[in-house]
Design an enzyme around this catalytic site. Structure first.
Site, PDB file in Angstrom:
ATOM      1  N   ASP A 216      46.743  42.444  38.273  1.00 45.67           N
ATOM      2  CA  ASP A 216      48.010  41.791  38.610  1.00 45.67           C
ATOM      3  C   ASP A 216      48.891  41.879  37.364  1.00 45.67           C
ATOM      4  OD1 ASP A 216      50.014  40.268  39.805  1.00 45.67           O
ATOM      5  OD2 ASP A 216      48.949  38.359  39.634  1.00 45.67           O
ATOM      6  N   ARG A 284      49.947  41.393  54.537  1.00 38.97           N
ATOM      7  CA  ARG A 284      50.413  40.016  54.403  1.00 38.97           C
ATOM      8  C   ARG A 284      50.947  39.531  55.749  1.00 38.97           C
ATOM      9  NH1 ARG A 284      51.831  37.995  49.444  1.00 38.97           N
ATOM     10  NH2 ARG A 284      51.962  36.050  50.611  1.00 38.97           N
TER      11      ARG A 284
END
Ligand code: CP
Ligand code: NVA
Length: 297
Positions: A216, A284
């Site tokens: 990330d 998502r």
């Protein structure tokens, strides 16, 4: 009793797998006549920026026949210090679920305590559980059940890392975390893995033979003042092609996005053959539609 989704650990393993399976089914069917949430409204509170979370919840509610309301803290009385508890009581009289993206996990818990409707964590400083539903869906779709496999987390032991730790326990894979001493997950966060997640000394030790390599950004929202220091300390944790070659031949590269090419990952890796980041982003949508069905129907 009303169910909230403030951490991935709010689900048991069967529920987590069920939501991921439902997400895959919704994606396969792509049935525009499936509108179980007609007349229902999701309030979305954003104290921080978002592209994927905002769009996926708004589009997901629309596809299910419902409606989503975008509420930035700046444009609501929350930005003028109206109490979180009062906000929860008011929103839950008019809306059917509340999604919140902010810093404070404690404020999210306070919101949930005073809400009559499900509260969903759309990212806090501590967790990002919606991201992990999409990431697990992506893993299942691209290379089958994660159970018994190995994932390597490289870089900042942040909110997304904490949710990966919870996922390792729920989905039964080993998570090896390589992070500098300054940015390791806390002992309390590691304990969420109940033995499935452990720290290792180097990125190479984490990635050797791994089925998934995940990273990330080095500077999460709210940490901008630490950026120069973070770039210096995290530099040895960049995911590049040489590191990816240590992973299993068909290893997946994952990143929740937004990415910073040349920092936590090279362009060659994120835009290369191992990368599944666009599937993660799309998922998502499907994973959160499945979550909304789970919480509301
Ligand atoms: N991955 C993710 O949560 O992206 P956004 O910040 O764009 O919502
Ligand atoms: N760790 C990042 C995730 C963004 C989706 C942040 O908190 O900014």
């Amino acid at each position: 009793m009303v169910r909230h989704f403030l951490t991935l650990g709010a689900l048991n393993p069967g529920e987590a797998r069920g939501i991921v399976a439902r997400a895959m089914a919704l994606k396969r069917a792509h049935d525009l006549s499936h509108r179980p949430l007609v007349g229902r409204t999701l309030a979305m509170i954003f104290a921080k920026s978002s592209t994927r979370t905002r769009v996926s919840f708004e589009v997901g509610m629309a596809k299910l026949g419902g409606h989503a309301l975008m509420l930035t803290t700046a444009q609501t009385q929350l930005g003028r210090e109206e109490a979180v508890a009062d906000t929860a009581k008011v929103l839950s009289r008019m809306c059917d679920a509340i999604m919140i993206r902010n810093d404070s996990q404690a404020d999210q818990e306070e919101l949930a305590r005073h809400s009559r409707v499900p509260v969903i964590n759309g990212l806090s400083e501590r967790h990002h559980p919606c991201q992990l539903l999409a990431d697990m869906q992506t893993w299942f779709e691209t290379s089958g059940d994660p159970a018994g496999k190995v994932a390597a987390w490289i870089g900042d032991g942040n909110n997304v890392c904490a949710s990966w730790i919870e996922a390792s326990r729920l989905f039964g894979f080993d998570l090896r975390i390589a992070a500098p001493a300054e940015y390791r997950p806390s002992a309390e966060e590691l304990a969420l893995g109940e033995g499935a997640a452990r720290l290792v000394d180097t990125p190479a030790a984490a990635v050797d033979g791994a089925d998934v390599v995940v990273t990330d950004c080095w500077t999460s929202m709210g940490r901008e003042s630490e950026q120069a220091q973070r770039i210096r300390i995290l530099a040895p944790y960049q995911v590049d092609a040489a590191l990816m070659r240590r992973a299993a031949p068909k290893a997946l590269f994952m990143h929740c996005l937004p990415a910073h090419r040349g920092e936590e990952v090279t362009a060659e890796v994120i835009d290369g053959p191992h990368s599944v980041v666009w599937d993660e982003a799309e998922n998502r949508l499907w994973a959160q539609m499945a979550l909304l069905e789970f919480l509301l129907l």
